[in-house]
Design a protein around this motif. Structure first.
Motif, PDB file in Angstrom:
ATOM      1  N   VAL A 124     -30.807 -20.750   8.547  1.00 46.67           N
ATOM      2  CA  VAL A 124     -29.422 -21.222   8.511  1.00 46.67           C
ATOM      3  C   VAL A 124     -28.944 -21.586   9.904  1.00 46.67           C
ATOM      4  O   VAL A 124     -28.258 -22.597  10.105  1.00 46.67           O
ATOM      5  CB  VAL A 124     -28.514 -20.142   7.894  1.00 46.67           C
ATOM      6  CG1 VAL A 124     -27.048 -20.568   7.952  1.00 46.67           C
ATOM      7  CG2 VAL A 124     -28.918 -19.860   6.457  1.00 46.67           C
ATOM      8  N   ARG A 125     -29.315 -20.783  10.905  1.00 45.29           N
ATOM      9  CA  ARG A 125     -28.877 -21.083  12.274  1.00 45.29           C
ATOM     10  C   ARG A 125     -29.413 -22.431  12.742  1.00 45.29           C
ATOM     11  O   ARG A 125     -28.741 -23.153  13.480  1.00 45.29           O
ATOM     12  CB  ARG A 125     -29.329 -19.965  13.225  1.00 45.29           C
ATOM     13  CG  ARG A 125     -28.749 -20.091  14.622  1.00 45.29           C
ATOM     14  CD  ARG A 125     -29.323 -19.014  15.521  1.00 45.29           C
ATOM     15  NE  ARG A 125     -28.782 -17.704  15.230  1.00 45.29           N
ATOM     16  CZ  ARG A 125     -27.798 -17.122  15.911  1.00 45.29           C
ATOM     17  NH1 ARG A 125     -27.236 -17.772  16.915  1.00 45.29           N
ATOM     18  NH2 ARG A 125     -27.374 -15.919  15.603  1.00 45.29           N
ATOM     19  N   GLN A 126     -30.620 -22.792  12.301  1.00 47.33           N
ATOM     20  CA  GLN A 126     -31.166 -24.102  12.658  1.00 47.33           C
ATOM     21  C   GLN A 126     -30.373 -25.230  12.005  1.00 47.33           C
ATOM     22  O   GLN A 126     -30.184 -26.293  12.606  1.00 47.33           O
ATOM     23  CB  GLN A 126     -32.640 -24.192  12.250  1.00 47.33           C
ATOM     24  CG  GLN A 126     -33.567 -23.311  13.070  1.00 47.33           C
ATOM     25  CD  GLN A 126     -34.994 -23.371  12.563  1.00 47.33           C
ATOM     26  OE1 GLN A 126     -35.369 -22.617  11.667  1.00 47.33           O
ATOM     27  NE2 GLN A 126     -35.779 -24.274  13.115  1.00 47.33           N
ATOM     28  N   LEU A 127     -29.916 -24.993  10.761  1.00 46.65           N
ATOM     29  CA  LEU A 127     -29.132 -26.025  10.081  1.00 46.65           C
ATOM     30  C   LEU A 127     -27.815 -26.291  10.803  1.00 46.65           C
ATOM     31  O   LEU A 127     -27.281 -27.402  10.734  1.00 46.65           O
ATOM     32  CB  LEU A 127     -28.853 -25.601   8.638  1.00 46.65           C
ATOM     33  CG  LEU A 127     -30.037 -25.647   7.675  1.00 46.65           C
ATOM     34  CD1 LEU A 127     -29.633 -25.090   6.321  1.00 46.65           C
ATOM     35  CD2 LEU A 127     -30.574 -27.064   7.533  1.00 46.65           C
ATOM     36  N   HIS A 128     -27.293 -25.261  11.488  1.00 49.01           N
ATOM     37  CA  HIS A 128     -26.046 -25.437  12.236  1.00 49.01           C
ATOM     38  C   HIS A 128     -26.288 -26.045  13.616  1.00 49.01           C
ATOM     39  O   HIS A 128     -25.324 -26.337  14.323  1.00 49.01           O
ATOM     40  CB  HIS A 128     -25.330 -24.090  12.381  1.00 49.01           C
ATOM     41  CG  HIS A 128     -24.694 -23.611  11.109  1.00 49.01           C
ATOM     42  ND1 HIS A 128     -23.539 -24.150  10.607  1.00 49.01           N
ATOM     43  CD2 HIS A 128     -25.077 -22.649  10.222  1.00 49.01           C
ATOM     44  CE1 HIS A 128     -23.215 -23.542   9.477  1.00 49.01           C
ATOM     45  NE2 HIS A 128     -24.136 -22.632   9.211  1.00 49.01           N
TER      46      HIS A 128
ATOM     47  N   GLY B  15     -30.925 -15.492  17.941  1.00 45.75           N
ATOM     48  CA  GLY B  15     -30.824 -16.917  18.240  1.00 45.75           C
ATOM     49  C   GLY B  15     -32.134 -17.534  18.685  1.00 45.75           C
ATOM     50  O   GLY B  15     -32.221 -18.755  18.891  1.00 45.75           O
ATOM     51  N   LEU B  16     -33.174 -16.713  18.827  1.00 43.35           N
ATOM     52  CA  LEU B  16     -34.468 -17.242  19.251  1.00 43.35           C
ATOM     53  C   LEU B  16     -35.110 -18.088  18.148  1.00 43.35           C
ATOM     54  O   LEU B  16     -36.074 -18.812  18.398  1.00 43.35           O
ATOM     55  CB  LEU B  16     -35.398 -16.091  19.643  1.00 43.35           C
ATOM     56  CG  LEU B  16     -36.668 -16.477  20.405  1.00 43.35           C
ATOM     57  CD1 LEU B  16     -36.320 -16.956  21.800  1.00 43.35           C
ATOM     58  CD2 LEU B  16     -37.622 -15.290  20.475  1.00 43.35           C
ATOM     59  N   ILE B  17     -34.561 -18.015  16.942  1.00 41.59           N
ATOM     60  CA  ILE B  17     -35.136 -18.775  15.832  1.00 41.59           C
ATOM     61  C   ILE B  17     -35.091 -20.271  16.108  1.00 41.59           C
ATOM     62  O   ILE B  17     -35.936 -21.030  15.595  1.00 41.59           O
ATOM     63  CB  ILE B  17     -34.390 -18.439  14.518  1.00 41.59           C
ATOM     64  CG1 ILE B  17     -35.144 -18.997  13.305  1.00 41.59           C
ATOM     65  CG2 ILE B  17     -32.960 -18.941  14.567  1.00 41.59           C
ATOM     66  CD1 ILE B  17     -36.473 -18.381  13.082  1.00 41.59           C
TER      67      ILE B  17
ATOM     68  N   PHE C  84     -40.471 -10.075  11.949  1.00 43.05           N
ATOM     69  CA  PHE C  84     -39.799 -10.550  13.164  1.00 43.05           C
ATOM     70  C   PHE C  84     -38.882 -11.748  12.958  1.00 43.05           C
ATOM     71  O   PHE C  84     -38.044 -12.026  13.822  1.00 43.05           O
ATOM     72  CB  PHE C  84     -40.836 -10.902  14.241  1.00 43.05           C
ATOM     73  CG  PHE C  84     -41.765 -12.023  13.884  1.00 43.05           C
ATOM     74  CD1 PHE C  84     -41.418 -13.343  14.129  1.00 43.05           C
ATOM     75  CD2 PHE C  84     -42.989 -11.769  13.297  1.00 43.05           C
ATOM     76  CE1 PHE C  84     -42.274 -14.384  13.803  1.00 43.05           C
ATOM     77  CE2 PHE C  84     -43.851 -12.799  12.969  1.00 43.05           C
ATOM     78  CZ  PHE C  84     -43.499 -14.114  13.222  1.00 43.05           C
ATOM     79  N   ILE C  85     -38.970 -12.483  11.864  1.00 36.19           N
ATOM     80  CA  ILE C  85     -38.138 -13.669  11.705  1.00 36.19           C
ATOM     81  C   ILE C  85     -36.652 -13.303  11.664  1.00 36.19           C
ATOM     82  O   ILE C  85     -35.811 -13.975  12.279  1.00 36.19           O
ATOM     83  CB  ILE C  85     -38.539 -14.454  10.442  1.00 36.19           C
ATOM     84  CG1 ILE C  85     -39.860 -15.180  10.686  1.00 36.19           C
ATOM     85  CG2 ILE C  85     -37.461 -15.460  10.054  1.00 36.19           C
ATOM     86  CD1 ILE C  85     -39.802 -16.235  11.770  1.00 36.19           C
TER      87      ILE C  85
END
Length: 600
Positions: free
Chosen positions: A432-436, A397-399, A389-390
């Motif tokens: 990666v989305r969190q880093l942005h 975008g739920l990450i 699921f990750i």
């Protein structure tokens, strides 16, 4: 009539009286019935009829047809109203004999009465015949008009039908006609009959519109339609334009999926040839989804849906190719979608938790830290690992909220171990989305403050792919995290061809070698000739580890599942190891128990 003079000579002698009577009759008719003729023409007609009446009145023997004929001709001249007949009889009764100067004897009255009766009969018969003729004319005109209307209606119906079932720009059948044809195949064919379909979409067509303009794009669509028509119609296949730059080909009476695949392959080959519009060469490719089935195993909607799912796969897998629909892959995609749709509610309901896998010091075997691994307690599917699921969470975008929630859970647990004096650090994966995300550094700082965890006990794992193309934003984010005291580790090193200059420039603390390094290198092909020196596997591994140490980084080996792999990675110089040999991911209580036992 014996004793009476010749009628012509009488009419000549009484010409003045005849003219007077004719004028009176003409005037009476003008008042009774409008006929679009001049007064002179009306007088001429009436004068002639008057002479015939006088001739009949003074004939040797009574002629009943004389009055009848005058009545018919009166109607033929256009004086056909009942009022015209009534005024004619009145004028004849009151003025004819008087204007002619004739005696009103019994014989004359009898002749005049017979004449009037004949005139009335002829007038009535002529009006009746005229009415029938008019009715016939109306009926024939109505029939002719109806035939013309029906013909025009059929022509309009055919035109509207064509407009409703064909694309206005390419004149190909549209989706409506395509579905009708496919419906007939499914409703009239035997269950064993097979049918195939391919759905074709131009790749990067929007770019053509944006760069060259919609007029060029429209002509490109028309040229595409011409190529597909030339390809499909000689073989009896129906080609249609579904919408925009999407086309479909129906292949009836297939024997297997290969029949439909061949059509799709020929179509893509035909469309791969460059197009020329306004002396501009437009190279373009297309993708296609293909499906084939028996009539008894599905329906129209299912076949169309299958081809469009396969088209989506072709686009997702790199474009310029065809993909054949597979039920297994479709079922897996459907399950992934259901999981993705259920994730927001699962996050609200607290269904996500963490399991912890030991990170073991390879020198003495004690547990130095743990990696926090996400788990989903799914109400229907049970416990799901992060691999299930990750990626979906990253895609949707739920990450970002999920990652924040799990990071706080991991820090809270590590803080509890810290308070118990166990001194474990915790590794948490960062997407990666969190880093942005602009607020990541502030969020980490707040979590550390709320949980009381020492920053150096938190190691954030960033995949090698995240630093292949290092942006200024990611570089600044990593530097700010290090300023907090957090440690940064590159995960899955060796799979993404990371830029070594980036590794040297980044504020890193560790490398985690991909699990493939823990396995001996496989032998591919025949042994090399003596002149070719095969690199030593152990030496290669030691070189990679030495690179990490040269950069001042702690090197962790993943994928250690056996004692021999542990020895291999220890011999290569790795500092820590992780894998099933040292322990599977477990609840935090199990880690506590193992560390406490280790201490004892």
């Amino acid at each position: 009539m014996t004793g009476h003079p010749d009628a012509d000579s009488l009419a000549g002698r009484h010409r003045h009286g005849l003219d007077t009577f004719a004028k009176a009759w003409a005037k009476a008719l003008h008042r009774a019935h409008y006929v679009p003729i001049s007064s002179a023409e009306r007088y001429r007609i009436v004068s002639a009829l008057a002479e015939r009446l006088v001739g009949g009145l003074f004939a040797e023997s009574p002629d009943p047809t004389c009055g009848f004929g005058v009545g018919e001709d009166l109607v033929a001249a256009g004086f056909a109203s009942p009022d015209a007949l009534g005024r004619t009889i009145a004028v004849l009764n009151t003025r004819l004999a008087a204007d002619l100067g004739l005696p009103a004897d019994a014989a004359m009255c009898e002749r005049l009465t017979a004449l009037l009766e004949g005139l009335a009969a002829g007038f009535t018969a002529a009006v009746h015949d005229r009415s029938l003729d008019a009715q016939d004319a109306v009926r024939l005109a109505a029939l002719a008009a109806q035939a013309r209307a029906e013909q025009a209606l059929r022509a309009n119906e055919a035109r509207f039908r064509h407009l409703a079932t064909h694309d206005a720009w390419t004149d190909l059948p549209n989706r409506t006609l395509f579905v009708e044809r496919l419906d007939r195949v499914f409703t009239t064919g035997p269950p064993s009959r097979r049918v195939g379909m391919c759905c074709i979409n131009l790749d990067e067509f929007a770019t053509v519109n944006d760069v060259l303009g919609h007029d060029v794009g429209d002509r490109l669509l028309a040229a595409t339609a011409d190529r597909l028509r030339a390809l499909a119609e000689p073989s009896g296949h129906l080609v249609a334009r579904f919408d925009s730059d999407q086309f479909a080909i129906l292949i009836e009476d297939t024997t297997c999926a290969e029949d439909a695949v061949k059509v799709a392959d020929r179509a893509l080959t035909a469309l791969a040839e460059p197009f020329h519009v306004d002396n501009t060469e437009i190279p373009i490719t297309a993708s296609a989804g293909v499906a084939e089935q028996s009539v008894g195993s599905g329906d129209t909607a299912e076949l169309i849906r299958a081809t469009q799912i396969a088209l989506h796969w072709a686009k997702a897998d790199g474009k310029a190719r065809w993909m054949l629909f597979e039920h297994e892959r479709s079922a897996a995609d459907a399950e992934r979608y259901r999981l993705s749709a259920a994730m927001p509610a699962a996050l609200r309901n607290g269904e996500f938790a963490l399991a912890y896998q030991p990170l073991v010091d390879l020198r003495d075997g004690h547990i130095a830290g743990v990696e926090a691994l996400a788990r989903w307690h799914h109400p229907r599917l049970g416990m799901l690992g992060a691999g299930q699921f990750i990626e979906l969470a990253e895609h949707t975008g739920l990450i970002v909220p999920l990652g924040r929630r799990l990071l706080e859970q991991a820090c809270r647990q590590a803080s509890a171990w810290q308070q118990d004096g166990y001194g474990l650090y915790v590794n948490v994966n960062i997407a990666v989305r969190q880093l942005h995300q602009t607020g990541l550094v502030a969020s980490v700082a707040q979590i550390l403050d709320r949980t009381g965890l020492a920053p150096y006990r938190l190691q954030l794992e960033v995949t090698e792919h995240a630093v292949i193309e290092l942006t200024d934003q990611i570089r600044a984010t990593l530097a700010a995290l290090v300023e907090l005291g957090v440690r940064i580790v590159i995960d899955d090193f060796g799979t993404g061809y990371a830029n070594l200059a980036n590794l040297r420039a980044l504020p890193l603390h560790g490398l985690k070698l991909d699990a493939s390094f823990a396995r001996p290198a496989p032998r591919i092909g025949n042994p090399p000739p003596p002149a070719v020196r095969r690199p030593d596997d152990a030496a290669f591994l030691a070189t990679v580890v030495a690179l990490g140490h040269t950069l001042g980084l702690t090197v962790t080996a993943e994928g250690i599942e056996t004692a021999s792999r542990a020895r291999r990675m220890r011999a290569a110089g790795c500092d820590t190891g992780q894998g099933w040999y040292f322990g599977r991911p477990v609840p935090p209580g199990e880690i506590t128990r193992r560390v406490a036992a280790q201490r004892r």
